[in-house]
Design an enzyme around this catalytic site. Sequence first.
Site, short mmCIF file in Angstrom:
data_model
loop_
_atom_site.label_atom_id
_atom_site.label_comp_id
_atom_site.label_asym_id
_atom_site.label_seq_id
_atom_site.Cartn_x
_atom_site.Cartn_y
_atom_site.Cartn_z
N THR A 47 43.03 37.40 31.51
CA THR A 47 43.85 36.92 30.40
C THR A 47 43.27 37.39 29.07
O THR A 47 43.98 37.87 28.19
CB THR A 47 43.90 35.37 30.39
OG1 THR A 47 44.17 34.91 31.70
CG2 THR A 47 44.96 34.86 29.45
N TYR A 110 54.40 30.14 36.53
CA TYR A 110 55.84 30.05 36.20
C TYR A 110 56.70 29.55 37.37
O TYR A 110 57.55 28.71 37.19
CB TYR A 110 56.37 31.40 35.68
CG TYR A 110 57.74 31.29 35.04
CD1 TYR A 110 57.90 30.74 33.77
CD2 TYR A 110 58.88 31.72 35.72
CE1 TYR A 110 59.15 30.62 33.20
CE2 TYR A 110 60.14 31.61 35.15
CZ TYR A 110 60.29 31.05 33.89
OH TYR A 110 61.52 30.92 33.32
N TYR A 136 41.59 31.72 40.93
CA TYR A 136 41.58 31.32 39.52
C TYR A 136 42.61 30.22 39.31
O TYR A 136 43.81 30.45 39.45
CB TYR A 136 41.86 32.55 38.64
CG TYR A 136 41.85 32.32 37.15
CD1 TYR A 136 41.28 31.19 36.57
CD2 TYR A 136 42.39 33.28 36.29
CE1 TYR A 136 41.26 31.00 35.20
CE2 TYR A 136 42.38 33.11 34.91
CZ TYR A 136 41.82 31.96 34.37
OH TYR A 136 41.81 31.78 33.01
N ARG A 141 47.94 27.31 31.94
CA ARG A 141 48.71 28.55 31.81
C ARG A 141 49.72 28.73 32.95
O ARG A 141 50.76 29.36 32.76
CB ARG A 141 47.77 29.77 31.77
CG ARG A 141 46.98 29.89 30.48
CD ARG A 141 46.11 31.15 30.50
NE ARG A 141 45.30 31.25 29.30
CZ ARG A 141 45.71 31.79 28.15
NH1 ARG A 141 46.93 32.28 28.04
NH2 ARG A 141 44.90 31.84 27.11
N LYS A 165 37.31 30.29 40.08
CA LYS A 165 37.15 30.05 38.65
C LYS A 165 38.08 28.88 38.33
O LYS A 165 39.31 29.00 38.38
CB LYS A 165 37.55 31.28 37.82
CG LYS A 165 37.46 31.04 36.32
CD LYS A 165 38.01 32.21 35.51
CE LYS A 165 37.96 31.88 34.01
NZ LYS A 165 38.58 32.94 33.19
N ILE A 207 32.70 31.89 34.18
CA ILE A 207 33.34 33.12 33.69
C ILE A 207 33.81 32.76 32.29
O ILE A 207 34.72 31.94 32.11
CB ILE A 207 34.48 33.60 34.60
CG1 ILE A 207 33.91 34.09 35.95
CG2 ILE A 207 35.27 34.73 33.92
CD1 ILE A 207 34.96 34.47 36.98
#
Length: 292
Positions: A47, A110, A136, A141, A165, A207
Amino acid sequence: MNSKFLGTGVALVTPFNADLSIDHEALTNIVNFNIDNGTDYLVICGTTGESVTLTKAEKKQVVETIAKANNGRVPMVLGIGGNNTALVIDEIKNTDLSQIDAILSVSPYYSKPTQEGIYQHFKAVSEACPVDIILYNVPGRTSKNIEAETTIRMANDFKNVVGIKEAGNNMSQYFELIKNKPEDFLIISGDDDLALGVVLAGGAGVISVIGQGFPKDFSEMIRLGLKGEAKEAYKLYYKIVDAIGYIFEENNPAGIKGVFEALNLCADTVRLPLVPASQALKSKITAFVNNY
């Protein structure tokens, strides 16, 4: 435990010139700045690297530039994820992973799959991927949390899924993961503000976004945390903590690029729909860097 990904990984920015082309010279300098100052591994095209705005050809160039600068010194992780499972698999199969140690694969965004949908997505990715996978989870998000139970299930079922992560900014979920994970599975913080606490609780590291701007102190903080030296580690944390707030105040990576501009490592140019940090925020960032 997979020691390749212990400690501090950094989610590298993609520096741009004023005409929005990639600034490969600045990227090389940022890689060297990080490795020379103790960063343990590099995360490419995440990202923070504005990967959604990069073409396939540009992604390939970014990987080549970073690999050349790195010259085998530290492990490299490449972001490959999405909400079209078939397309993610296609990208894995058509990407040269010969220099890549693992992929970082974001949970489908989404589409809001169920926990079973998330499991089946990563099952398909795991079967297609020739290298290690770091999951992740970033519900802020993706708008869907990977529940701790689902992560543990995947950790037990998929051999090449070596860690996650975790960026849900939820300490109790971190504790649940650390408590119930298989012994060699890595719980990696994706929350810069919580990273030290996670490491002290038994996490494997971070991270980080801010880590690439202050790699010496940040990676040392995590190293101390991994050794259980909380008092010394927190001294470094308090030195950096204000900057963590600043870089996420407006958008990422505009904030961290503001840090790099203050350090003369790259311009603060970002691609739309992101815009550079406001003048007010840049003033705060510059003052912090100058006083650091």
